[in-house]
Design an enzyme around this catalytic site. Sequence first.
Site, short mmCIF file in Angstrom:
data_model
loop_
_atom_site.label_atom_id
_atom_site.label_comp_id
_atom_site.label_asym_id
_atom_site.label_seq_id
_atom_site.Cartn_x
_atom_site.Cartn_y
_atom_site.Cartn_z
N SER A 1 -1.12 4.81 1.40
CA SER A 1 -0.22 3.78 1.91
C SER A 1 -0.59 2.38 1.44
O SER A 1 -0.57 2.10 0.24
CB SER A 1 -0.19 3.87 3.44
OG SER A 1 0.93 3.18 3.96
N ASP B 1 4.94 8.80 4.47
CA ASP B 1 3.61 8.20 4.32
C ASP B 1 2.52 9.26 4.46
O ASP B 1 2.58 10.14 5.31
CB ASP B 1 3.45 7.14 5.41
CG ASP B 1 2.27 6.21 5.19
OD1 ASP B 1 1.13 6.71 5.17
OD2 ASP B 1 2.49 4.99 5.06
#
Length: 435
Positions: free
Chosen positions: A45, A224
């Site tokens: 991320s 994510d």
Amino acid sequence: MAYKILSLDGGGSWAMIQARVLMDIYGDINGHELLKKFDLVIANSGGSLVLATLCNDMKLSEIISVFEDETKRKQVFSKLSFWEKLRWRNIASLTNVLGPKYSMERKISGLQNVLKQYNSLETQGKTNHPILEIQLNELPKIIGKPELQIIIVGFDYFRQRGTFFRSNPTSKTDVFSGKNYYQVSLGHAIHASSNAPVNYFDAPAEITINRLDGNDTRKTKYWDGAVSGFNNPVLAGLIEAITNNTIPMSDYKILSLGTGTGGQAMIADYQTSTNDEIKTIYNKNKDNKLAFTDYDLTFVSDIKKMSTSILGDPPDAATFIAYSIIDPTLANTACLVRINPCIKPVLNAQTLIFEAPAVYKGEPNGAELFIKLMDLDMDAVANEEVSLITQLCNKFITQNNLCLPNQLIRGDGNGIHLGDDTYQKAKARWMSCNP
């Protein structure tokens, strides 16, 4: 012979902390020079955004300036318009309490626009395409270290499991998929990895994957990598290294960089305690903004809590398990260095009231600034929000005795523990095992 791993947590705009730490340790060097100091780099991320800038060979000062530029941040965190919120999947966001806030589609183009301003690799003829269009398996050679392993974490939307995008097509960790190594561009890997669900982006990231033998190209979707439980990817990085190497555990040198941990003192369950002192702490802090005391929660608050839980793993289980693999004796001598500022209120032993840390408490409006910092989400976009993160860095990466504490791997600073309780101690440990 030392095998060095760099692990970069997720955390949105807070990943600026990682760039600040790297610059303090290594100076204002270029990204490729830094990456060549490691044998494996794994990121998730926000950490994958830092990795992208390093692959683009940007100086660490340039990387920090990108995080500090509100215009650039808004290109990545592009807010949904009113009409976009009217779409069925986004309708909850009209409440301003729950639901996505940002456009998935504009995120990837925003990343491309930001990085093309630092496109020295293409202008120098080192690549034929912008860095985000380069396939992961081609990056190590471009960086100048063909044996470098690069890994980015994602979560496969359709198969509901974690995925590791690797630069190494022959990784033994991936042998179970047979000869079906799928390559992906750096941009698409980062797009997948940095696409937090529910309260952040409005749809899973759509990316293209290509089988290395050319027999399959398809589009697929990802959330994510934190959804897979690897917001702190250090454990996955160590397993990847162990699988592909036969070296003593003592040879592993790991630098694990977080993006801040902590928040309000969680004392909601103190209300039900049979211990008089614990119950007193609850009663004295019921109206304290530094403490969370709400025992009875709503369905909406449950969803919000679950959607943000992917960003943390207290007490940092991934780092502890990784350390235990390297050093089962837990002797605090192995070179796994965790650097991550702790943003936690402190209990005054005399008054039993939670207060801002001394490094904030001693400044004008310090307690108020600390409360704002605790309330800050990972998607800090406005200048006043990022200014709070910059102040945090200054209070963490400092030579002063008065500083924000560093996250320990296990235990607390008052007893036996693993890790280092200040940044300077952690930095000194890293430098001592990497002379």
